[in-house]
Design a protein around this motif. Structure first.
Motif, PDB file in Angstrom:
ATOM      1  N   VAL A  57      -6.722  -8.476  23.586  1.00  0.00           N
ATOM      2  CA  VAL A  57      -7.891  -8.826  24.388  1.00  0.00           C
ATOM      3  C   VAL A  57      -7.452  -9.913  25.359  1.00  0.00           C
ATOM      4  O   VAL A  57      -6.939 -10.944  24.939  1.00  0.00           O
ATOM      5  CB  VAL A  57      -9.056  -9.320  23.505  1.00  0.00           C
ATOM      6  CG1 VAL A  57     -10.257  -9.691  24.368  1.00  0.00           C
ATOM      7  CG2 VAL A  57      -9.430  -8.267  22.470  1.00  0.00           C
ATOM      8  N   ASN A  58      -7.638  -9.678  26.651  1.00  0.00           N
ATOM      9  CA  ASN A  58      -7.211 -10.603  27.695  1.00  0.00           C
ATOM     10  C   ASN A  58      -8.416 -10.948  28.559  1.00  0.00           C
ATOM     11  O   ASN A  58      -9.135 -10.061  29.003  1.00  0.00           O
ATOM     12  CB  ASN A  58      -6.123  -9.956  28.558  1.00  0.00           C
ATOM     13  CG  ASN A  58      -4.952  -9.484  27.727  1.00  0.00           C
ATOM     14  OD1 ASN A  58      -4.081 -10.256  27.405  1.00  0.00           O
ATOM     15  ND2 ASN A  58      -4.956  -8.209  27.336  1.00  0.00           N
ATOM     16  N   TRP A  85      -1.915 -24.139  26.759  1.00  0.00           N
ATOM     17  CA  TRP A  85      -2.553 -24.859  25.670  1.00  0.00           C
ATOM     18  C   TRP A  85      -2.047 -24.431  24.311  1.00  0.00           C
ATOM     19  O   TRP A  85      -2.244 -25.119  23.321  1.00  0.00           O
ATOM     20  CB  TRP A  85      -4.077 -24.777  25.740  1.00  0.00           C
ATOM     21  CG  TRP A  85      -4.649 -23.400  25.811  1.00  0.00           C
ATOM     22  CD1 TRP A  85      -4.997 -22.726  26.949  1.00  0.00           C
ATOM     23  CD2 TRP A  85      -4.932 -22.515  24.737  1.00  0.00           C
ATOM     24  NE1 TRP A  85      -5.487 -21.489  26.635  1.00  0.00           N
ATOM     25  CE2 TRP A  85      -5.465 -21.331  25.273  1.00  0.00           C
ATOM     26  CE3 TRP A  85      -4.805 -22.594  23.353  1.00  0.00           C
ATOM     27  CZ2 TRP A  85      -5.846 -20.252  24.505  1.00  0.00           C
ATOM     28  CZ3 TRP A  85      -5.189 -21.510  22.582  1.00  0.00           C
ATOM     29  CH2 TRP A  85      -5.707 -20.362  23.158  1.00  0.00           C
ATOM     30  N   ALA A  86      -1.362 -23.304  24.228  1.00  0.00           N
ATOM     31  CA  ALA A  86      -0.831 -22.851  22.941  1.00  0.00           C
ATOM     32  C   ALA A  86       0.407 -23.650  22.527  1.00  0.00           C
ATOM     33  O   ALA A  86       0.608 -23.905  21.345  1.00  0.00           O
ATOM     34  CB  ALA A  86      -0.507 -21.366  22.995  1.00  0.00           C
ATOM     35  N   ASP A  87       1.245 -24.053  23.488  1.00  0.00           N
ATOM     36  CA  ASP A  87       2.472 -24.768  23.129  1.00  0.00           C
ATOM     37  C   ASP A  87       2.628 -26.118  23.817  1.00  0.00           C
ATOM     38  O   ASP A  87       3.603 -26.819  23.597  1.00  0.00           O
ATOM     39  CB  ASP A  87       3.702 -23.895  23.393  1.00  0.00           C
ATOM     40  CG  ASP A  87       3.861 -23.506  24.856  1.00  0.00           C
ATOM     41  OD1 ASP A  87       3.577 -24.315  25.745  1.00  0.00           O
ATOM     42  OD2 ASP A  87       4.281 -22.360  25.110  1.00  0.00           O
ATOM     43  N   GLY A 120      -2.793 -18.840  25.800  1.00  0.00           N
ATOM     44  CA  GLY A 120      -3.469 -18.925  27.079  1.00  0.00           C
ATOM     45  C   GLY A 120      -3.057 -20.154  27.843  1.00  0.00           C
ATOM     46  O   GLY A 120      -2.274 -20.973  27.364  1.00  0.00           O
ATOM     47  N   PHE A 121      -3.585 -20.265  29.023  1.00  0.00           N
ATOM     48  CA  PHE A 121      -3.306 -21.440  29.827  1.00  0.00           C
ATOM     49  C   PHE A 121      -4.461 -21.726  30.768  1.00  0.00           C
ATOM     50  O   PHE A 121      -5.305 -20.876  31.018  1.00  0.00           O
ATOM     51  CB  PHE A 121      -1.972 -21.317  30.574  1.00  0.00           C
ATOM     52  CG  PHE A 121      -1.906 -20.202  31.589  1.00  0.00           C
ATOM     53  CD1 PHE A 121      -2.226 -20.427  32.913  1.00  0.00           C
ATOM     54  CD2 PHE A 121      -1.500 -18.930  31.220  1.00  0.00           C
ATOM     55  CE1 PHE A 121      -2.161 -19.417  33.841  1.00  0.00           C
ATOM     56  CE2 PHE A 121      -1.425 -17.906  32.151  1.00  0.00           C
ATOM     57  CZ  PHE A 121      -1.751 -18.158  33.454  1.00  0.00           C
ATOM     58  N   ALA A 122      -4.452 -22.939  31.248  1.00  0.00           N
ATOM     59  CA  ALA A 122      -5.431 -23.372  32.236  1.00  0.00           C
ATOM     60  C   ALA A 122      -4.671 -23.732  33.502  1.00  0.00           C
ATOM     61  O   ALA A 122      -3.528 -24.194  33.445  1.00  0.00           O
ATOM     62  CB  ALA A 122      -6.209 -24.578  31.721  1.00  0.00           C
ATOM     63  N   SER A 123      -5.290 -23.511  34.651  1.00  0.00           N
ATOM     64  CA  SER A 123      -4.659 -23.875  35.918  1.00  0.00           C
ATOM     65  C   SER A 123      -5.670 -24.589  36.800  1.00  0.00           C
ATOM     66  O   SER A 123      -6.886 -24.434  36.649  1.00  0.00           O
ATOM     67  CB  SER A 123      -4.115 -22.629  36.636  1.00  0.00           C
ATOM     68  OG  SER A 123      -5.173 -21.834  37.128  1.00  0.00           O
TER      69      SER A 123
END
Length: 170
Positions: free
Chosen positions: A55-56, A118-120, A93-96
């Motif tokens: 799921v993306n 945010w995962a790593d 995931g990530f935020a930009s």
């Protein structure tokens, strides 16, 4: 040893939306990939690749007013059937964030883009400035800065770069 590339078919179901509220646009997407090829921790070709449903999703905001463009975004990838043989986390995931403007009658254009996984905990920061000397000549100076001890961006932690460009179009 002969390696033969094989296209692994998958099905995707999803949708997107976008709506303007004055100077702000809210947008998003959702995609469910059924049968997506996933790396596994196995030691053989058969056990090191599998297929899973993923799921993306993404959610973004674009703000454009008075020569300012500000765009935060959030992305997530989730594997509902995750187990410890899958070579990625169940949720990643990530935020930009992108901030840009212009000065001097749109000739000088500073911009900065930041991404945070945010995962790593790894990150990338990309400041850039452009100057348009004419319709044909543009100069740019920028950098790619990476941080984090591991992860997608962290693997480049010791490989920051500064670059310059001179563009001539005709």
């Amino acid at each position: 040893l002969t390696l033969t590339p094989i296209y692994q078919r998958m099905n995707t179901v999803g949708g997107s939306f976008s709506n303007a509220f004055g100077a702000t646009v809210l947008r998003g997407e959702l995609a469910v990939n059924i049968g997506e090829s996933i790396n596994k921790t196995g030691m053989t070709l058969v056990t090191s690749v599998g297929t899973e449903t993923t799921v993306n999703a993404s959610l973004g905001l674009d703000y454009n007013k008075n020569n300012w463009r500000i765009s935060p975004q959030f992305f997530i990838r989730y594997l509902p059937g995750w187990d410890n043989t899958i070579a990625e986390d169940q949720a990643t995931g990530f935020a930009s964030l992108m901030i840009a403007t212009d000065y001097l009658n749109e000739k000088l254009k500073p911009e900065i883009i930041g991404l945070y996984d945010w995962a790593d905990g790894s990150w990338m920061l990309r400041p850039k400035i452009s100057y348009e000397f004419s319709d044909q000549i543009t100069a740019r100076l920028g950098a790619d800065l990476f941080g984090g001890s591991n992860g997608f961006f962290g693997q480049f932690d010791k490989n920051d770069r500064v670059y310059s460009e001179l563009e001539y179009t005709f």
